[in-house]
Write a protein that holds these residues in place. Structure first.
Motif, mmCIF file in Angstrom:
data_model
loop_
_atom_site.group_PDB
_atom_site.id
_atom_site.type_symbol
_atom_site.label_atom_id
_atom_site.label_comp_id
_atom_site.label_asym_id
_atom_site.label_seq_id
_atom_site.Cartn_x
_atom_site.Cartn_y
_atom_site.Cartn_z
ATOM 1 N N GLN A 172 51.208 21.592 41.146
ATOM 2 C CA GLN A 172 50.357 20.815 40.260
ATOM 3 C C GLN A 172 49.077 21.575 39.928
ATOM 4 N N VAL A 173 48.468 22.191 40.934
ATOM 5 C CA VAL A 173 47.211 22.909 40.697
ATOM 6 C C VAL A 173 47.463 24.194 39.915
ATOM 7 N N VAL A 174 48.453 24.962 40.319
ATOM 8 C CA VAL A 174 48.715 26.248 39.668
ATOM 9 C C VAL A 174 49.037 26.050 38.188
ATOM 10 N N GLU A 175 49.831 25.071 37.893
ATOM 11 C CA GLU A 175 50.266 24.871 36.498
ATOM 12 C C GLU A 175 49.209 24.189 35.642
ATOM 13 N N SER A 176 48.134 23.720 36.243
ATOM 14 C CA SER A 176 47.081 23.078 35.454
ATOM 15 C C SER A 176 45.813 23.916 35.381
ATOM 16 N N LEU A 177 45.809 25.095 35.999
ATOM 17 C CA LEU A 177 44.613 25.942 35.975
ATOM 18 C C LEU A 177 44.300 26.378 34.543
ATOM 19 N N GLU A 178 43.080 26.154 34.129
ATOM 20 C CA GLU A 178 42.611 26.606 32.825
ATOM 21 C C GLU A 178 41.482 27.622 32.959
ATOM 22 N N LYS A 179 40.661 27.426 33.964
ATOM 23 C CA LYS A 179 39.590 28.372 34.265
ATOM 24 C C LYS A 179 39.601 28.576 35.774
ATOM 25 N N SER A 180 39.525 29.821 36.200
ATOM 26 C CA SER A 180 39.671 30.079 37.619
ATOM 27 C C SER A 180 38.757 31.225 38.034
ATOM 28 N N HIS A 181 38.942 31.673 39.263
ATOM 29 C CA HIS A 181 38.200 32.823 39.778
ATOM 30 C C HIS A 181 39.172 33.643 40.621
ATOM 31 N N PRO A 182 38.849 34.895 40.911
ATOM 32 C CA PRO A 182 39.837 35.795 41.518
ATOM 33 C C PRO A 182 40.460 35.311 42.819
ATOM 34 N N TYR A 183 39.674 34.738 43.734
ATOM 35 C CA TYR A 183 40.272 34.328 45.003
ATOM 36 C C TYR A 183 41.269 33.189 44.825
ATOM 37 N N GLU A 184 40.996 32.320 43.871
ATOM 38 C CA GLU A 184 41.946 31.240 43.612
ATOM 39 C C GLU A 184 43.239 31.796 43.020
ATOM 40 N N ILE A 185 43.115 32.783 42.140
ATOM 41 C CA ILE A 185 44.308 33.417 41.577
ATOM 42 C C ILE A 185 45.107 34.124 42.674
ATOM 43 N N GLU A 186 44.434 34.796 43.582
ATOM 44 C CA GLU A 186 45.124 35.470 44.682
ATOM 45 C C GLU A 186 45.886 34.460 45.539
ATOM 46 N N ALA A 187 45.260 33.317 45.810
ATOM 47 C CA ALA A 187 45.936 32.277 46.592
ATOM 48 C C ALA A 187 47.166 31.756 45.850
ATOM 49 N N ALA A 188 47.031 31.578 44.542
ATOM 50 C CA ALA A 188 48.171 31.127 43.747
ATOM 51 C C ALA A 188 49.311 32.135 43.805
ATOM 52 N N LEU A 189 48.974 33.416 43.820
ATOM 53 C CA LEU A 189 50.010 34.449 43.832
ATOM 54 C C LEU A 189 50.787 34.487 45.133
ATOM 55 N N VAL A 190 50.118 34.266 46.267
ATOM 56 C CA VAL A 190 50.858 34.223 47.533
ATOM 57 C C VAL A 190 51.912 33.117 47.463
ATOM 58 N N PHE A 191 51.546 32.007 46.841
ATOM 59 C CA PHE A 191 52.495 30.913 46.650
ATOM 60 C C PHE A 191 53.608 31.302 45.674
ATOM 61 N N LEU A 192 53.237 31.817 44.516
ATOM 62 C CA LEU A 192 54.229 32.108 43.478
ATOM 63 C C LEU A 192 55.170 33.245 43.875
ATOM 64 N N ASP A 193 54.692 34.189 44.645
ATOM 65 C CA ASP A 193 55.540 35.315 45.044
ATOM 66 C C ASP A 193 56.630 34.907 46.030
ATOM 67 N N ALA A 194 56.543 33.704 46.590
ATOM 68 C CA ALA A 194 57.504 33.320 47.631
ATOM 69 C C ALA A 194 58.198 31.984 47.409
ATOM 70 N N VAL A 195 57.665 31.127 46.553
ATOM 71 C CA VAL A 195 58.249 29.799 46.384
ATOM 72 C C VAL A 195 59.692 29.918 45.873
ATOM 73 N N ARG A 217 51.653 32.867 32.775
ATOM 74 C CA ARG A 217 50.495 32.160 32.225
ATOM 75 C C ARG A 217 49.212 32.569 32.938
ATOM 76 N N LEU A 218 49.283 32.710 34.268
ATOM 77 C CA LEU A 218 48.096 33.133 35.011
ATOM 78 C C LEU A 218 47.686 34.553 34.642
ATOM 79 N N GLY A 219 48.657 35.407 34.385
ATOM 80 C CA GLY A 219 48.337 36.768 33.979
ATOM 81 C C GLY A 219 47.549 36.803 32.684
ATOM 82 N N ARG A 220 47.942 35.959 31.738
ATOM 83 C CA ARG A 220 47.183 35.883 30.485
ATOM 84 C C ARG A 220 45.767 35.363 30.748
#
Length: 331
Positions: free
Chosen positions: A189-212, A224-227
């Protein structure tokens, strides 16, 4: 704060895994190599945990049992982790950020499973919010020192910064627990709704996305996060033009993030966010940051002398791990 992903350690023989190293076995090679310089730094400054991780992951002379034994010193009575394992949170109380740090260690040595992790999941269940998410810091931290950038509040909300790495590492190691279902839903829910973020939050999202497990959904979310990362200039794409990539609000003046902070291994979904040229520039910058004493620097705000001493060996291990993952010569 650092947040590092992990990847499997180099293979070891059965004899090496259970053996006590001989006195000369841990020599990392010629003194001028990045690895040898880092070794000198780590032997001089690191905690026992980081020394044993280094010996296991880079020298092949320590066994996983030795790393686990060092990690055990940080375990709390409720089966969580505390005691400054994450150096920016002091004191004996368990905290989700400590749990994420412990899981990274266990993942790196191939021990992220079994009864230890089952008990940790039960502890995380008790620490989570009604929606199944983990706060970054629980109110129990108020009795002990902590970094000013991790504020303690009475009713902390769930946070992707704490939840994403824990959930990602558990999925990566095929751990299943009832708590994971709600925590995974929170991360989506959080990852797919991110519109504005900061690097540490993106890094946390990536640990999740790389393994889910849902890989197609993860790839779509990562694209989408890459863009977002490129549009919001969250990664320094050219180290010679730092002014074009301002640090995030609240970060320290030199707290820039580079492509290698997001794509810590070539297997990360974030690797496709950057061109080969951008990635090579990033790795060149990382290699060049090794300091005269052999360690890598801390870029975020320093708030206590002891935490700076404890963080630099961790950052140094992360730098060596990233350089090795990309085939860069370290020694």
């Amino acid at each position: 704060m650092a947040d590092s992903g992990a990847f499997p350690p180099p293979p070891q023989s059965a004899a090496t895994r259970g053996a006590t190293p001989s006195p000369g076995a841990a020599h990392p090679g010629p003194a001028h190599t990045p690895l040898a310089r880092a070794a000198e730094f780590l032997w001089l400054t690191a905690r026992v945990l980081e020394q044993r991780r280094f010996a296991y992951e880079f020298l092949g002379v320590a066994c996983a049992d030795a790393v686990e034994a060092a990690l055990e010193a940080y375990r709390t009575a409720d089966d969580g982790y505390g005691h400054g394992l994450e150096p920016d949170l002091r004191g004996p109380v368990s905290q989700p950020l400590h749990a994420a740090h412990a899981l990274r260690v266990l993942d790196a040595i191939g021990r992220c499973g079994g009864q230890r992790v089952e008990r940790l999941c039960r502890q995380l269940t008790s620490a989570s919010t009604a929606e199944g998410a983990l706060p970054s810091v629980l109110p129990s931290q108020r009795a002990y020192p902590s970094a000013p950038f991790v504020p303690v509040v009475d009713d902390p909300p769930g946070d992707l910064l704490a939840t994403g790495p824990v959930v990602g590492l558990l999925h990566r190691n095929d751990v299943w627990h009832a708590w994971l279902f709600r925590a995974t839903d929170f991360c989506w829910q959080v990852v797919e709704s991110l519109e504005k973020s900061h690097p540490y939050e993106i890094e946390a999202a990536l640990v999740f996305l790389d393994a889910v497990p849902d890989r197609s959904r993860a790839e779509a979310a990562a694209d989408r996060l890459g863009r977002l990362v490129r549009e919001q200039r969250l990664a320094v794409l050219d180290p010679e033009r730092l002014d074009d990539f301002p640090v995030a609000p609240g970060y320290a003046p030199a707290e820039h993030h580079y492509p290698h902070h997001f794509a810590r291994t070539p297997r990360s979904l974030a690797r496709r966010w950057f061109t080969d040229t951008e990635m090579n520039r990033s790795l060149d910058a990382l290699a060049a940051q090794q300091q005269g004493d052999g360690g890598w620097p801390i870029q975020w705000r320093l708030w206590a002398p002891g935490t700076a001493l404890e963080w630099r060996p961790i950052v140094t291990l992360d730098a060596l791990r990233t350089l090795r993952a990309y085939g860069r010569p370290i020694g």
